[in-house]
Design an enzyme around this catalytic site. Structure first.
Site, PDB file in Angstrom:
ATOM      1  N   ASP A  31      -5.758 -49.973 -23.987  1.00  0.00           N
ATOM      2  CA  ASP A  31      -4.828 -48.967 -23.504  1.00  0.00           C
ATOM      3  C   ASP A  31      -5.261 -48.526 -22.100  1.00  0.00           C
ATOM      4  O   ASP A  31      -6.440 -48.278 -21.850  1.00  0.00           O
ATOM      5  CB  ASP A  31      -4.793 -47.772 -24.465  1.00  0.00           C
ATOM      6  CG  ASP A  31      -3.594 -46.879 -24.211  1.00  0.00           C
ATOM      7  OD1 ASP A  31      -2.701 -46.837 -25.066  1.00  0.00           O
ATOM      8  OD2 ASP A  31      -3.547 -46.224 -23.146  1.00  0.00           O
ATOM      9  N   ILE A  32      -4.299 -48.426 -21.204  1.00  0.00           N
ATOM     10  CA  ILE A  32      -4.590 -48.092 -19.804  1.00  0.00           C
ATOM     11  C   ILE A  32      -5.064 -46.647 -19.654  1.00  0.00           C
ATOM     12  O   ILE A  32      -5.707 -46.300 -18.665  1.00  0.00           O
ATOM     13  CB  ILE A  32      -3.333 -48.374 -18.940  1.00  0.00           C
ATOM     14  CG1 ILE A  32      -3.677 -48.645 -17.497  1.00  0.00           C
ATOM     15  CG2 ILE A  32      -2.298 -47.272 -19.059  1.00  0.00           C
ATOM     16  CD1 ILE A  32      -2.514 -49.210 -16.687  1.00  0.00           C
ATOM     17  N   ASN A  88       3.330 -44.732 -33.230  1.00  0.00           N
ATOM     18  CA  ASN A  88       4.298 -43.672 -32.949  1.00  0.00           C
ATOM     19  C   ASN A  88       5.701 -44.258 -33.077  1.00  0.00           C
ATOM     20  O   ASN A  88       5.946 -45.383 -32.643  1.00  0.00           O
ATOM     21  CB  ASN A  88       4.075 -43.128 -31.539  1.00  0.00           C
ATOM     22  CG  ASN A  88       2.692 -42.509 -31.379  1.00  0.00           C
ATOM     23  OD1 ASN A  88       2.186 -41.876 -32.299  1.00  0.00           O
ATOM     24  ND2 ASN A  88       2.077 -42.695 -30.226  1.00  0.00           N
ATOM     25  N   HIS A 101       4.042 -51.305 -31.322  1.00  0.00           N
ATOM     26  CA  HIS A 101       2.608 -51.509 -31.107  1.00  0.00           C
ATOM     27  C   HIS A 101       1.830 -50.577 -32.020  1.00  0.00           C
ATOM     28  O   HIS A 101       2.310 -49.517 -32.403  1.00  0.00           O
ATOM     29  CB  HIS A 101       2.211 -51.272 -29.642  1.00  0.00           C
ATOM     30  CG  HIS A 101       2.631 -49.942 -29.102  1.00  0.00           C
ATOM     31  ND1 HIS A 101       3.921 -49.699 -28.679  1.00  0.00           N
ATOM     32  CD2 HIS A 101       1.957 -48.784 -28.940  1.00  0.00           C
ATOM     33  CE1 HIS A 101       4.011 -48.447 -28.262  1.00  0.00           C
ATOM     34  NE2 HIS A 101       2.832 -47.858 -28.423  1.00  0.00           N
ATOM     35  N   MET A 102       0.621 -50.994 -32.332  1.00  0.00           N
ATOM     36  CA  MET A 102      -0.286 -50.190 -33.130  1.00  0.00           C
ATOM     37  C   MET A 102      -1.490 -49.827 -32.255  1.00  0.00           C
ATOM     38  O   MET A 102      -2.038 -50.688 -31.556  1.00  0.00           O
ATOM     39  CB  MET A 102      -0.731 -50.971 -34.363  1.00  0.00           C
ATOM     40  CG  MET A 102      -1.549 -50.136 -35.325  1.00  0.00           C
ATOM     41  SD  MET A 102      -1.549 -50.880 -36.967  1.00  0.00           S
ATOM     42  CE  MET A 102      -2.573 -52.279 -36.653  1.00  0.00           C
ATOM     43  N   HIS A 103      -1.863 -48.548 -32.295  1.00  0.00           N
ATOM     44  CA  HIS A 103      -3.059 -48.086 -31.593  1.00  0.00           C
ATOM     45  C   HIS A 103      -4.262 -48.227 -32.526  1.00  0.00           C
ATOM     46  O   HIS A 103      -4.169 -47.910 -33.723  1.00  0.00           O
ATOM     47  CB  HIS A 103      -2.934 -46.603 -31.233  1.00  0.00           C
ATOM     48  CG  HIS A 103      -1.829 -46.269 -30.278  1.00  0.00           C
ATOM     49  ND1 HIS A 103      -2.055 -45.937 -28.961  1.00  0.00           N
ATOM     50  CD2 HIS A 103      -0.486 -46.201 -30.458  1.00  0.00           C
ATOM     51  CE1 HIS A 103      -0.899 -45.669 -28.369  1.00  0.00           C
ATOM     52  NE2 HIS A 103       0.071 -45.817 -29.251  1.00  0.00           N
TER      53      HIS A 103
END
Ligand code: AMP
Ligand code: ZN
Length: 109
Positions: A31-32, A88, A101-103
């Site tokens: 993640d940026i 989310n 996407h999954m964090h």
């Protein structure tokens, strides 16, 4: 591939990004704007807008996302300390990028 979708562009290599893992279905990158010492995004190559848009045919992708998350956690040393996986969903759920996407976050001391 959806026009103007950032994660489609990253997954297809059009937007250069350090890819930590890739298979036929998924890519993983950092993640940026990390919310934790380890913050990875597990992203299907197929453009699916959100969890709301998953079709039954997509279920293998969802399984693979978790399988790869588990392996990424191991590689990044957070398996035994523990980590969070979350997705989310739509604006009210905090989704900013409308490509599923999954964090994976963890690594706190
Ligand atoms: P979400 O709010 O679940 O849609 O999360 C989108 C995430 O994508 C945020 O945590 C952003 O920091 C991250 N993000 C946005 N642009 C990039 C990028 N170019 N490379 C990596 N992560 C990004
Ligand atoms: Zn997309």
């Amino acid at each position: 591939m959806e026009k103007d979708c950032l994660f489609c562009k990253i997954a297809s290599g059009q937007t250069p990004t350090e890819i930590l893992f890739e298979d036929d279905q998924l890519v993983v990158f950092k993640d940026i704007n990390p919310a934790a010492p380890v913050h990875l995004l597990i992203v299907p190559k197929k453009h699916i807008r959100s969890i709301n848009d998953i079709a039954e045919a997509d279920l293998p992708i969802i399984g693979q996302m978790h399988w790869v998350a588990r392996e990424m956690a191991r590689q990044h040393g957070v398996s035994s300390s523990g980590y969070r996986l979350f997705t989310n969903v739509e604006k009210g759920g905090g989704q900013l990028i409308f490509h599923l996407h999954m964090h994976l976050i963890g690594g706190w001391k």
